[in-house]
Design an enzyme around this catalytic site. Structure first.
Site, mmCIF file in Angstrom:
data_model
loop_
_atom_site.group_PDB
_atom_site.id
_atom_site.type_symbol
_atom_site.label_atom_id
_atom_site.label_comp_id
_atom_site.label_asym_id
_atom_site.label_seq_id
_atom_site.Cartn_x
_atom_site.Cartn_y
_atom_site.Cartn_z
ATOM 1 N N GLU A 388 13.387 29.328 -32.866
ATOM 2 C CA GLU A 388 14.156 28.852 -34.007
ATOM 3 C C GLU A 388 14.404 29.588 -35.237
ATOM 4 O O GLU A 388 14.175 29.036 -36.554
ATOM 5 C CB GLU A 388 13.609 27.515 -34.280
ATOM 6 C CG GLU A 388 12.700 26.534 -33.076
ATOM 7 C CD GLU A 388 13.301 25.156 -33.165
ATOM 8 O OE1 GLU A 388 13.849 24.836 -34.071
ATOM 9 O OE2 GLU A 388 12.605 24.710 -32.405
HETATM 10 C C1 FAD Z 1 8.833 30.118 -25.620
HETATM 11 C C2 FAD Z 1 10.089 30.018 -26.142
HETATM 12 C C3 FAD Z 1 10.857 28.649 -26.294
HETATM 13 C C4 FAD Z 1 12.348 28.706 -26.581
HETATM 14 N N1 FAD Z 1 12.866 27.572 -26.716
HETATM 15 C C5 FAD Z 1 14.203 27.512 -27.041
HETATM 16 C C6 FAD Z 1 15.008 26.211 -26.910
HETATM 17 O O1 FAD Z 1 14.436 25.284 -26.596
HETATM 18 N N2 FAD Z 1 16.165 26.315 -27.125
HETATM 19 C C7 FAD Z 1 16.894 27.549 -27.393
HETATM 20 O O2 FAD Z 1 18.168 27.484 -27.452
HETATM 21 N N3 FAD Z 1 16.312 28.778 -27.340
HETATM 22 C C8 FAD Z 1 14.920 28.688 -27.414
HETATM 23 N N4 FAD Z 1 14.023 30.010 -27.440
HETATM 24 C C9 FAD Z 1 15.064 31.231 -27.877
HETATM 25 C C10 FAD Z 1 14.521 31.587 -29.316
HETATM 26 O O3 FAD Z 1 15.463 30.776 -30.169
HETATM 27 C C11 FAD Z 1 15.250 33.234 -29.319
HETATM 28 O O4 FAD Z 1 14.265 33.930 -28.622
HETATM 29 C C12 FAD Z 1 15.259 33.465 -30.820
HETATM 30 O O5 FAD Z 1 16.470 32.835 -31.492
HETATM 31 C C13 FAD Z 1 15.627 35.031 -30.862
HETATM 32 O O6 FAD Z 1 16.482 35.566 -30.157
HETATM 33 P P1 FAD Z 1 16.469 36.414 -28.882
HETATM 34 O O7 FAD Z 1 14.928 36.532 -28.191
HETATM 35 O O8 FAD Z 1 17.612 36.768 -28.220
HETATM 36 O O9 FAD Z 1 16.020 37.874 -30.021
HETATM 37 P P2 FAD Z 1 17.322 38.773 -30.454
HETATM 38 O O10 FAD Z 1 18.065 38.061 -31.171
HETATM 39 O O11 FAD Z 1 17.681 39.957 -29.283
HETATM 40 O O12 FAD Z 1 16.433 39.573 -31.572
HETATM 41 C C14 FAD Z 1 15.533 40.920 -31.053
HETATM 42 C C15 FAD Z 1 15.043 41.483 -32.391
HETATM 43 O O13 FAD Z 1 16.031 41.840 -33.369
HETATM 44 C C16 FAD Z 1 15.901 41.210 -34.325
HETATM 45 N N5 FAD Z 1 17.282 40.901 -35.071
HETATM 46 C C17 FAD Z 1 18.458 40.200 -34.201
HETATM 47 N N6 FAD Z 1 19.529 40.103 -35.157
HETATM 48 C C18 FAD Z 1 18.975 40.729 -36.345
HETATM 49 C C19 FAD Z 1 19.657 40.871 -37.704
HETATM 50 N N7 FAD Z 1 20.967 40.439 -38.262
HETATM 51 N N8 FAD Z 1 19.034 41.536 -38.739
HETATM 52 C C20 FAD Z 1 17.629 41.745 -38.577
HETATM 53 N N9 FAD Z 1 17.179 41.687 -37.430
HETATM 54 C C21 FAD Z 1 17.598 41.201 -36.221
HETATM 55 C C22 FAD Z 1 15.039 39.940 -34.294
HETATM 56 O O14 FAD Z 1 14.654 39.471 -35.383
HETATM 57 C C23 FAD Z 1 14.243 40.236 -33.222
HETATM 58 O O15 FAD Z 1 13.026 40.899 -33.787
HETATM 59 C C24 FAD Z 1 12.844 29.985 -26.946
HETATM 60 C C25 FAD Z 1 11.863 31.363 -26.898
HETATM 61 C C26 FAD Z 1 10.867 31.256 -26.564
HETATM 62 C C27 FAD Z 1 10.066 32.475 -26.605
#
Ligand code: FAD
Length: 411
Positions: A388
Site C-alpha cells: 500500500e
Molecule cells: C504480503 C503482501 C500483500 C500484498 N497485498 C496486495 C494487494 O492486496 N493488492 C495489491 O495490488 N498489491 C498488494 N501487494 C503488493 C504491494 O502493494 C507492492 O509490493 C508494493 O506496492 C511495492 O511494489 P513492488 O513490490 O513491485 O516493489 P517495486 O515497486 O519494484 O519497488 C522496489 C524498491 O524500489 C523502490 N522504488 C520504486 N519506485 C521508486 C521511486 N520512484 N522512488 C524511490 N524508490 C522507489 C521501492 O520503494 C522499493 O524499495 C502486497 C504485497 C505483499 C508483500
C-alpha cells in the site's frame, strides 16, 4: 489571531477534527470485536506455529457480524461504521497479528469500500450484501510481477468482444488473492498505456485462475495470491467506475487501505507494549525482575511514546477520512485526508516494526522464537513498510505536498 487565520496558517494543522471521545455505540462495536479477537487468538497461535492458513478468521468474524462494518446498512449486514470506528476495530484486530488484520484490509478496505464508492447501484445490490455475510470474500488486484510502485506501468489488458470484456495478464502479491470470490482488477485497453479501467471479476469466471504464494517472510496464516487472466471473460456490466478512471479508483482504494494498515500497526505496537511489560515483570536476571533494570525500562518507554504518537496520528487521519467521506465532492478535503493518511501509515508501520524489535530485545532469546508474539510481529509487520505504498513512495508523496507538484519524482 482569528480562528480562520489560524486555520489558513501553513504552520498550524487543522485540529478541528481532534475530538476522540469514544461513543457508547463505538464501545459496543469494540466489545464485539474484542470477543471475536479473543476467540481467534488460540487458533492463530496454533496456525502460526504450523505455518498454516487460518481458516477460522472468516467464520469467527462472520458469526460476529463484522464482515461489513463500514458498509452501509442498506446492504446485507453492513453497519455503516464511520472511518474512526472502523479504525478502532482494526486496531484491536491488529493485536492478533498482521495476518488477521490483512484479511480485513483486502476484503473490506480495498474491496468492499471500493465497490461501495465506485459501484453502480445494481453492482452494489448484486454483490455487497453477500460480501457482508462472508458468502463472498473480496480482494484487490493492482500489483503485477513487473508493476508495483508504478501502477501506471501495468500490463494486464482488456478487449471488448460482444457482451464481454476479455482480460489477459497476471497479478502478484494479492491479499486474499487465492481465497477471494470477487476481485477488483485493473487493466488497460489492449495496446494502450492509458485509460486504465477497473473490473469486478468473479473467481468462477472463465479464463481465471489463482494460486497462493508460498515461502513468504511472514504472514503464514493469511492468504497472498497470484492471479492469472487468460482471455478471462468478464460481463460488460462488471466494469467498476467510469471508463478510463481506473487510476482514480485505485488511488481512493489506497486511502482506505493505508488507513487500515496504520490502524492495524497501532494494534501491533500495543501488543508489543503489553508483551514487553508482562515479560519485564516476570523475568528475573541479576536477582531482579528485568523491568527493574533501567535500560529495559527505556525499551518500554520508547515503545509507549511511539505508540501514543502513532495512535494520535492514525486517529486524526481516520477523523479526516470520515470528514472527507461525508463531503465526497470536496477535493481539498480529500487531498488533505490522503496526505495525513499517508503519514499515519508511514509512521505507524515503522513504529510497529521498531516496537516489535524492542519487544524481541526485552524477551532476549525467548524473543527469537515464534512461540512468542513479538517475533511474529517482527516478521509480519515488515510488510507494512512495503504494501500500500512503500516507505520510499510515501516519503516522496509526503514531501511533494510541501515542496510543490513540480518536485514530483515520478513525472
Ligand atoms: C504480503 C503482501 C500483500 C500484498 N497485498 C496486495 C494487494 O492486496 N493488492 C495489491 O495490488 N498489491 C498488494 N501487494 C503488493 C504491494 O502493494 C507492492 O509490493 C508494493 O506496492 C511495492 O511494489 P513492488 O513490490 O513491485 O516493489 P517495486 O515497486 O519494484 O519497488 C522496489 C524498491 O524500489 C523502490 N522504488 C520504486 N519506485 C521508486 C521511486 N520512484 N522512488 C524511490 N524508490 C522507489 C521501492 O520503494 C522499493 O524499495 C502486497 C504485497 C505483499 C508483500
Amino acid at each position: 489571531m482569528q480562528q480562520e487565520e489560524l486555520r489558513d496558517s501553513k504552520d498550524i494543522s487543522d485540529l478541528s477534527v481532534m475530538n476522540f471521545e469514544i461513543s457508547d455505540e463505538q464501545r459496543l462495536v469494540l466489545k464485539v470485536v474484542d470477543e471475536a479477537c479473543k476467540k481467534i487468538r488460540p487458533i492463530e497461535d496454533k496456525c502460526y506455529l504450523e505455518h498454516k492458513f487460518n481458516d477460522k478468521v472468516l467464520p469467527i468474524f462472520k458469526n460476529a457480524h463484522l464482515l461489513g462494518l463500514p458498509i452501509s446498512g442498506k446492504y446485507g449486514e453492513g453497519q455503516g461504521a464511520d472511518a474512526l470506528t472502523y479504525a478502532l476495530a482494526l486496531e484491536r484486530v491488529g493485536q492478533e497479528g498482521t495476518g488477521v488484520r490483512t484479511f480485513f484490509s483486502g476484503h473490506t478496505s480495498l474491496g468492499q469500500l471500493t465497490l461501495q464508492k465506485w459501484g453502480s447501484e445494481e453492482q452494489k445490490e448484486r454483490y455487497l450484501p453477500k460480501t457482508t455475510t462472508g458468502e463472498m470474500i473480496m480482494a484487490f488486484g493492482l500489483t503485477e510481477p513487473t508493476a508495483g510502485s508504478d501502477p501506471g506501468s501495468l500490463k494486464t489488458n482488456f478487449e471488448p468482444r460482444g457482451n464481454y470484456f476479455y482480460l489477459n495478464g497476471s497479478k502478484a502479491w494479492i491479499s486474499n488473492g487465492s481465497i477471494a470470490d470477487l476481485i477488483v482488477v485493473f487493466a488497460y485497453p489492449k495496446g494502450k498505456t492509458e485509460g486504465m479501467c477497473a473490473f469486478l471479476v468473479e473467481k468462477n469466471s472463465e479464463g481465471f485462475e489463482a494460486s497462493p504464494i508460498k515461502n513468504k517472510l511472514g504472514l503464514p496464516t493469511s492468504d497472498t495470491g497470484l492471479l492469472y487472466f487468460s482471455d478471462c471473460k468478464v460481463p460488460k456490466e462488471n466494469m467498476l467506475g467510469p471508463i478510463g478512471k481506473g487510476l482514480s479508483v485505485a488511488y481512493t482504494a489506497l486511502m482506505s487501505g493505508r488507513l487500515s494498515v496504520a490502524a492495524g500497526c497501532v494494534g501491533v505496537t500495543q501488543d508489543c507494549l503489553n508483551e514487553a511489560v508482562r515479560y519485564a515483570q516476570e523475568r528475573v536476571q541479576h536477582k531482579k525482575k528485568i523491568g527493574k533494570h533501567q535500560l529495559v525500562q527505556r525499551e518500554i518507554a520508547k515503545i509507549s511514546v511511539d505508540l501514543e504518537a502513532s495512535r494520535l496520528l492514525t486517529y486524526r487521519a481516520a477523523l479526516l477520512k470520515a470528514k472527507s467521506d461525508a463531503k465526497p465532492n470536496d477535493s481539498g478535503l480529500r487531498n488533505e485526508a490522503d496526505w495525513i493518511i499517508a503519514q499515519a501509515k508511514y509512521c505507524a508501520a515503522n513504529v510497529s516494526f521498531r516496537s516489535a524489535d524492542r519487544a524481541v530485545q526485552v524477551f532476549g532469546a525467548n524473543g527469537f522464537s515464534f512461540e512468542n508474539r513479538p517475533a511474529r510481529h517482527l516478521v509480519d509487520t515488515r510488510v507494512c513498510r512495503i504494501y500500500e505504498g512503500t516507505d520510499q513512495i510515501l516519503e516522496q508523496k509526503i514531501a511533494v505536498k510541501l515542496l510543490g507538484n513540480e518536485y514530483e519524482a515520478f513525472s
